[in-house]
Scaffold this motif. Structure first.
Motif, short mmCIF file in Angstrom:
data_model
loop_
_atom_site.label_atom_id
_atom_site.label_comp_id
_atom_site.label_asym_id
_atom_site.label_seq_id
_atom_site.Cartn_x
_atom_site.Cartn_y
_atom_site.Cartn_z
N CYS A 84 32.18 -1.18 -28.58
CA CYS A 84 31.95 0.12 -29.24
C CYS A 84 33.15 1.04 -29.04
N PHE A 85 33.69 1.05 -27.84
CA PHE A 85 34.86 1.89 -27.57
C PHE A 85 36.03 1.46 -28.46
N ASP A 86 36.23 0.15 -28.58
CA ASP A 86 37.31 -0.35 -29.44
C ASP A 86 37.10 0.07 -30.89
N LEU A 87 35.85 0.01 -31.35
CA LEU A 87 35.55 0.42 -32.73
C LEU A 87 35.81 1.91 -32.94
N SER A 88 35.49 2.71 -31.94
CA SER A 88 35.73 4.16 -32.06
C SER A 88 37.22 4.46 -32.14
#
Length: 200
Positions: A84-88
């Motif tokens: 999720c952090f990578d997607l953000s």
């Protein structure tokens, strides 16, 4: 980048004619078709392997490429949180990740038109969404017999259901929800139908 397999699969589902278009031309048309009206997909269920988090991650990138936005509560296992952090970082305008606190859960629900579930939610959660005018997108579940996919022609149904074993069906169901959202009368009927489930 949107998987071309999805483009051709989606094309077959809605019976569009691609005979006169190349795949890149169709991809450009498909992308612009879905960025006209902001549509936020909320995610409040913990992203874990048990809750089919992989299905969520398979659908996010194609939908962000199409212009959809996500508001996601940061709750789940460590691997999911890292993804999720990578997607953000990759989609700063389309993927919002919020700390898992009650105020942010309410914020996700408040700003979303739909909430995506990759496993069956508790009926109390669906009732909460119905009160706030938010529509659930969730897997088929024989235990939730009072819920049916919205049929715009019959003006029946109260949510959007999909087969969780089929990533393409999940993607197409979210897009179908958006296509209904573009028409206020249809979307209003859907929300009324959802509220009626809990008035009986």
């Amino acid at each position: 980048m949107i998987d071309l397999a999805f483009i051709f699969w989606y094309n077959s589902q809605i019976h569009l004619n691609m005979k006169t278009k190349t795949a890149p031309e169709y991809l450009e048309e498909l992308t612009t078709q879905f960025v006209q009206k902001k549509f936020t997909i909320g995610v409040i269920l913990p992203l874990t392997e048990t809750n089919r988090s992989e299905l969520f991650f398979q659908t996010v990138e194609p939908l962000c490429d199409l212009g959809f936005t996500f508001s996601v509560l940061a709750v789940g296992d460590q691997a999911s949180q890292e993804k999720c952090f990578d997607l953000s970082q990759k989609f700063p305008d389309n993927f919002e990740l919020l700390e898992s606190i009650p105020a942010n859960r309410d914020k996700v629900v408040q700003k979303s038109q739909v909430v995506l579930f990759t496993s069956s939610p508790d009926k109390k959660v669906i009732k909460e969404l119905s009160r706030k005018g938010v529509v659930p997108i969730m897997p088929y579940d024989d235990a939730l017999i009072e819920f049916a996919s919205f049929d715009v022609q019959q003006e029946q149904g109260n949510c959007f259901l999909y087969n969780p074993e089929n990533q393409w069906e999940c993607l197409a169901t979210i897009i179908r929800a958006y296509e209904n959202f573009k028409f206020p009368y249809d979307w209003g009927n859907l929300r009324k139908n959802l509220k009626k489930v809990f008035e009986a």
